[in-house]
Design an enzyme around this catalytic site. Structure first.
Site, PDB file in Angstrom:
ATOM      1  N   HIS A 156       0.824  -1.221   0.000  1.00  0.00           N
ATOM      2  CA  HIS A 156       0.000   0.000   0.000  1.00  0.00           C
ATOM      3  C   HIS A 156       0.852   1.262   0.000  1.00  0.00           C
ATOM      4  O   HIS A 156       0.356   2.337  -0.316  1.00  0.00           O
ATOM      5  CB  HIS A 156      -0.922   0.001   1.219  1.00  0.00           C
ATOM      6  CG  HIS A 156      -2.017  -1.019   1.115  1.00  0.00           C
ATOM      7  ND1 HIS A 156      -3.322  -0.694   0.875  1.00  0.00           N
ATOM      8  CD2 HIS A 156      -1.980  -2.375   1.169  1.00  0.00           C
ATOM      9  CE1 HIS A 156      -4.056  -1.795   0.806  1.00  0.00           C
ATOM     10  NE2 HIS A 156      -3.250  -2.828   0.989  1.00  0.00           N
ATOM     11  N   ASP A 363       3.384   9.424  -0.805  1.00  0.00           N
ATOM     12  CA  ASP A 363       2.226   8.615  -0.411  1.00  0.00           C
ATOM     13  C   ASP A 363       2.019   7.504  -1.427  1.00  0.00           C
ATOM     14  O   ASP A 363       2.193   7.736  -2.630  1.00  0.00           O
ATOM     15  CB  ASP A 363       0.964   9.505  -0.379  1.00  0.00           C
ATOM     16  CG  ASP A 363       0.001   9.090   0.722  1.00  0.00           C
ATOM     17  OD1 ASP A 363       0.085   7.938   1.167  1.00  0.00           O
ATOM     18  OD2 ASP A 363      -0.824   9.935   1.126  1.00  0.00           O
TER      19      ASP A 363
HETATM   20  O1  F6P Z   1      -1.110   3.849   5.088  1.00  0.00           O
HETATM   21  C1  F6P Z   1      -0.878   2.527   5.352  1.00  0.00           C
HETATM   22  C2  F6P Z   1      -1.903   1.949   6.287  1.00  0.00           C
HETATM   23  O2  F6P Z   1      -1.771   0.546   6.277  1.00  0.00           O
HETATM   24  C3  F6P Z   1      -3.346   2.354   5.976  1.00  0.00           C
HETATM   25  O3  F6P Z   1      -3.871   1.637   4.927  1.00  0.00           O
HETATM   26  C4  F6P Z   1      -4.017   2.128   7.291  1.00  0.00           C
HETATM   27  O4  F6P Z   1      -5.172   2.873   7.433  1.00  0.00           O
HETATM   28  C5  F6P Z   1      -2.961   2.575   8.251  1.00  0.00           C
HETATM   29  O5  F6P Z   1      -1.711   2.379   7.604  1.00  0.00           O
HETATM   30  C6  F6P Z   1      -3.028   1.840   9.563  1.00  0.00           C
HETATM   31  O6  F6P Z   1      -1.905   2.056  10.345  1.00  0.00           O
HETATM   32  P1  F6P Z   1      -1.728   1.364  11.757  1.00  0.00           P
HETATM   33  O7  F6P Z   1      -2.126  -0.064  11.627  1.00  0.00           O
HETATM   34  O8  F6P Z   1      -0.296   1.539  12.092  1.00  0.00           O
HETATM   35  O9  F6P Z   1      -2.631   2.107  12.690  1.00  0.00           O
END
Ligand code: F6P
Length: 455
Positions: A156, A363
């Protein structure tokens, strides 16, 4: 049809059928749109007592199998290697990257732990779809256990060029492990090219079309830009305009133009430069004082990581400084909100805003950019001001594209957007909606799963 097993580090406690935030949960919900299966990962809890147990909750379309992490695994794997080493590295931020061998070991350990707990739940013909940077080496661990299922990986985040990747001592281990997957998916062509470049230059491998061979293994390497369901978003935005919250927001603005930004509070999102460029706008184009408001929604995240605590402090200071400098009794320049809103509520906020301000320093994709566009009123759309370093910029050519490191250029971009005539706005909106409809979220899922089934 074979079952789909999705693996991601965090398994969001989303209520099925309801809107949920975050690129990953959007992706996973979509993954199960046509196929039944299982979503496996961390339940977000830290537990130190006793052996780790997997809890399986059956849902209508898919089951969730989740497990906790021990404090040590959380620190070494999640806070340490995943979010203090890999996250900055993948976002081209070597100055923020922290490295320790103990954390690298923790990363291997947790990937192995996930593999050990996932394996007993798998059937021989399951398709396995692994998501994101926490799990680069999960496929390797499953293979070591003798599993022969088809496995795909989707990243991602961005994927950096070889010379940057080399800053991480495990670069070869990571790329080698990626080749344990049959399909390696990226957000953009640029990210896919960076891996292929690594294969050619540093691993002595070969590339033929979208098939690459390295370390004695062949995988399909391809860009699958993630997206949204634009017509559903448009409908949600229209409906949201009749809600109390949207009405309250309109009333509170009192006819002032609204610039909106929405993201997790993360240094990769360029929020400090965004605030600084807005300060410049108020300084250099004084006609905007009292007539424009910036609403920045930034729910805190990863608060156990030092760099996230630092950026939070910086932004609080900047918002206070800008408001102190310019606010009047009836106008506050920045509304800075450290909380999250459901996507259907945001859809209304997006439609009200004349400008969507999305300026990450780097990003993977940025779905907010796409959601902002889809939420607009087709006869009076707002303008998207977008960083050239968001994956979405490769598709959304109707945006006002800015360099997020250039505060003056960002200021000019904002001023252009705030003053843009209706005809230009409609033209840009229509061209971006056409792109969004062509490559929507269903298309993303279909393309990835076809590639995986055909691998
Ligand atoms: O941006 C990457 C990502 O995996 C998003 O898709 C997701 O919303 C976020 O990070 C979640 O981050 P964490 O699990 O660290 O809270």
């Amino acid at each position: 049809m074979s079952r789909l097993v999705v693996v991601s580090n965090r398994v969001a406690p989303v209520e099925e059928g309801k809107a949920s935030a975050g690129g990953l949960s959007v992706a996973v919900e979509e993954a199960f749109a046509k196929t039944e299966g299982l979503w496996f990962g961390w339940n977000g809890k830290i537990e130190n007592n006793g052996p780790i147990r997997v809890t399986v909750e059956e849902g209508k379309r898919f089951a969730r199998a989740t497990m906790p992490l021990s404090r040590k695994d959380y620190n070494d794997f999640y806070v340490g290697y995943a979010n203090s080493t890999l996250w900055p590295l993948l976002h081209y931020r070597l100055n923020v990257m922290q490295y320790s061998r103990a954390h690298a070991e923790g990363y291997r350990r947790v990937n192995e732990l996930y593999a050990n707990h996932l394996a007993p739940l798998l059937r021989p013909d399951d398709l396995i779809w692994v998501h994101d940077y926490h799990l680069f080496v999960l496929g390797r661990e499953l293979k070591r256990m003798g599993l022969e299922n088809r496995m795909g990986f989707f990243l991602h985040t961005p994927f950096p060029p070889p010379d940057m990747l080399r800053a991480c001592s495990e670069h070869e281990e990571i790329v080698r492990a990626l080749f344990d997957y049959d399909v390696i998916g990226f957000q953009t062509e640029n990210d896919a090219r960076n891996l292929l470049e690594y294969v050619r230059r540093l691993s002595g491998g070969t590339v033929r079309g979208n098939r690459a061979t390295a370390f004695g293994k062949t995988a399909r390497v391809q860009a699958f830009p993630i997206s949204i369901r634009p017509d559903e978003m448009a409908e949600a935005a229209e409906k949201a305009m009749r809600s109390n919250r949207a009405r309250q927001l309109v009333r509170s603005l009192g006819g002032k133009q609204l610039i909106i930004g929405v993201e997790r509070l993360d240094y990769s999102k360029g929020l400090d430069k965004r605030f600084a460029s807005y300060e410049r706008l108020l300084t250099n184009y004084p006609e905007n004082r009292g007539s424009v408001t910036l609403m920045q929604i930034a729910p805190p995240s990863r608060g156990d990581v030092q760099s996230y605590r630092e950026i939070r402090q910086v932004l609080e200071g900047m918002a206070g400084h800008i408001n102190g400098q310019f606010a009047e009794f009836d106008w506050v320049p920045i509304r800075y909100l450290n909380k999250s809103y459901r996507r259907d509520v945001l859809a209304g906020f997006f439609r009200i805003a004349q400008v969507g301000y999305v300026t990450p320093l780097r990003d993977g994709m940025n779905l907010v950019a796409k959601e902002y566009v889809a939420s607009q009123d087709p006869v009076d759309p707002g303008v998207l001001v977008l960083s050239e370093f968001a994956g979405a910029a490769a598709e959304l050519d109707g945006a006002v594209i800015v360099n997020p490191f250039d505060e003056e250029g960002m200021m000019e971009g904002l001023q252009t957007a705030l003053r843009m005539p209706l005809g230009d706005r409609i033209e840009r909106y229509q061209s971006m909606m056409a792109v969004l409809r062509k490559n929507d979220l269903q298309n993303w899922r279909r393309r990835f799963l076809e590639a995986l089934r055909g691998a």
